[in-house]
Design an enzyme around this catalytic site. Structure first.
Site, mmCIF file in Angstrom:
data_model
loop_
_atom_site.group_PDB
_atom_site.id
_atom_site.type_symbol
_atom_site.label_atom_id
_atom_site.label_comp_id
_atom_site.label_asym_id
_atom_site.label_seq_id
_atom_site.Cartn_x
_atom_site.Cartn_y
_atom_site.Cartn_z
ATOM 1 N N ALA A 21 -38.697 -19.827 -41.038
ATOM 2 C CA ALA A 21 -38.718 -18.824 -42.101
ATOM 3 C C ALA A 21 -38.683 -19.410 -43.517
ATOM 4 O O ALA A 21 -39.288 -18.857 -44.437
ATOM 5 C CB ALA A 21 -37.550 -17.862 -41.917
ATOM 6 N N ILE A 99 -44.528 -15.693 -37.945
ATOM 7 C CA ILE A 99 -45.496 -14.789 -37.310
ATOM 8 C C ILE A 99 -46.371 -14.125 -38.364
ATOM 9 O O ILE A 99 -47.039 -13.131 -38.098
ATOM 10 C CB ILE A 99 -44.748 -13.720 -36.465
ATOM 11 N N ASP A 100 -46.361 -14.685 -39.584
ATOM 12 C CA ASP A 100 -46.915 -13.981 -40.743
ATOM 13 C C ASP A 100 -48.364 -14.309 -41.074
ATOM 14 O O ASP A 100 -48.898 -13.813 -42.064
ATOM 15 C CB ASP A 100 -46.038 -14.259 -41.971
ATOM 16 N N HIS A 115 -44.158 -18.064 -31.724
ATOM 17 C CA HIS A 115 -43.651 -16.696 -31.525
ATOM 18 C C HIS A 115 -44.725 -15.637 -31.725
ATOM 19 O O HIS A 115 -44.405 -14.457 -31.901
ATOM 20 C CB HIS A 115 -42.460 -16.436 -32.466
ATOM 21 N N THR A 182 -36.210 -24.514 -41.241
ATOM 22 C CA THR A 182 -35.563 -23.941 -40.061
ATOM 23 C C THR A 182 -34.337 -24.773 -39.727
ATOM 24 O O THR A 182 -34.341 -25.993 -39.910
ATOM 25 C CB THR A 182 -36.509 -23.915 -38.841
ATOM 26 N N SER A 183 -33.291 -24.105 -39.271
ATOM 27 C CA SER A 183 -32.088 -24.844 -38.888
ATOM 28 C C SER A 183 -32.138 -25.240 -37.409
ATOM 29 O O SER A 183 -31.181 -25.814 -36.889
ATOM 30 C CB SER A 183 -30.845 -24.002 -39.188
ATOM 31 N N ASN A 206 -34.716 -29.346 -45.688
ATOM 32 C CA ASN A 206 -34.019 -28.057 -45.617
ATOM 33 C C ASN A 206 -32.981 -27.964 -46.736
ATOM 34 O O ASN A 206 -32.386 -28.970 -47.105
ATOM 35 C CB ASN A 206 -33.321 -27.938 -44.246
#
Ligand code: ZN
Length: 232
Positions: A21, A99-100, A115, A182-183, A206
């Site tokens: 994200a 997913i964008d 995803h 992303t973590s 990050n």
């Protein structure tokens, strides 16, 4: 960016980007996992983005997706663009949880939408694909009144087998793994790290400090700045 990090990229033959994200927030897309509170306090994105909910409350599911997931005006940013450029040189694969559709828009050549993708929409009754514009107007397939849905992996659904196989293959072949935005807490995506080549270098870009049970380079800064400076 220091010279050593640039050299790591320059020397890499096969890079895998594992992304989430944080890559798309720079394009104005909020992380839907934090979209709670728009609804009732006890129910989170996992509840609304389940196939069980899609079946039991189709209107509610549709409403949640339209309000929290679709940002048709969003544009790729420098993070997408630099990664896409490396895939066009056949030196990188992007495996994303996003997913964008922004990696597609950026022209990413080697891409696994782990995803799924919101902009691929199909009818669950007849399995025909329909344009996303049609879905954003109506959740009902005009042809057969079947329920339309985005081709994304809902929380109670499994990852597509091809995506798992291709992701593992990419991880095994990579000599550089770069974690961005992303973590790495969501499984099975996070488990991909277990398939990396033991000789591969790992870099994590990050804002928050990440920890893994193996040696890696932590670049704790804005990924936009990092990719802006990266020469490809
Ligand atoms: Zn249909």
């Amino acid at each position: 960016m220091d010279a050593a990090t640039q050299k790591t990229f320059d020397d890499a033959q096969k890079i895998v980007f594992l992304t989430g994200a944080g890559v798309s927030t720079a394009s104005g897309i909020p992380d839907f996992r934090s979209a709670n509170g728009l609804y009732t306090q006890n129910r989170n994105a996992e509840y609304y983005l389940s196939h069980r909910y899609f079946v039991s409350d189709p209107a509610g599911f549709y409403d949640f997706c339209k309000k929290n997931l679709y940002f048709p005006d969003a544009k790729p940013n420098v993070i997408h663009e630099k990664q896409a450029a490396l895939t066009q040189q056949d030196r990188a694969v992007v495996i994303t949880q996003n997913i964008d559709n922004l990696y597609e828009e950026a022209g990413t050549k080697h891409l696994i939408d782990f995803h799924g993708n919101l902009f691929n929409v199909y009818c669950e009754k007849c399995h025909e694909t329909v344009p996303v514009e049609e879905y954003l107007k109506s959740r009902i397939h005009q042809k057969d009144n079947g329920p339309l849905r985005p081709d994304i992996v809902l929380y109670d659904e499994g990852i597509k087998q091809d995506d798992i196989v291709n992701s593992i293959k990419a991880m095994q072949e990579a000599d550089l793994v770069v974690i961005v935005g992303t973590s790495m807490k969501v499984y099975p995506f996070a488990g991909l790290l277990d398939y990396r080549n033991p000789n591969a270098k790992v870099i994590a870009v990050n804002q928050q400090l990440l920890q893994f049970p193996f040696a890696f380079q932590m670049v704790q800064e804005d990924a936009t700045k990092f990719f802006d400076e990266l020469q490809v």
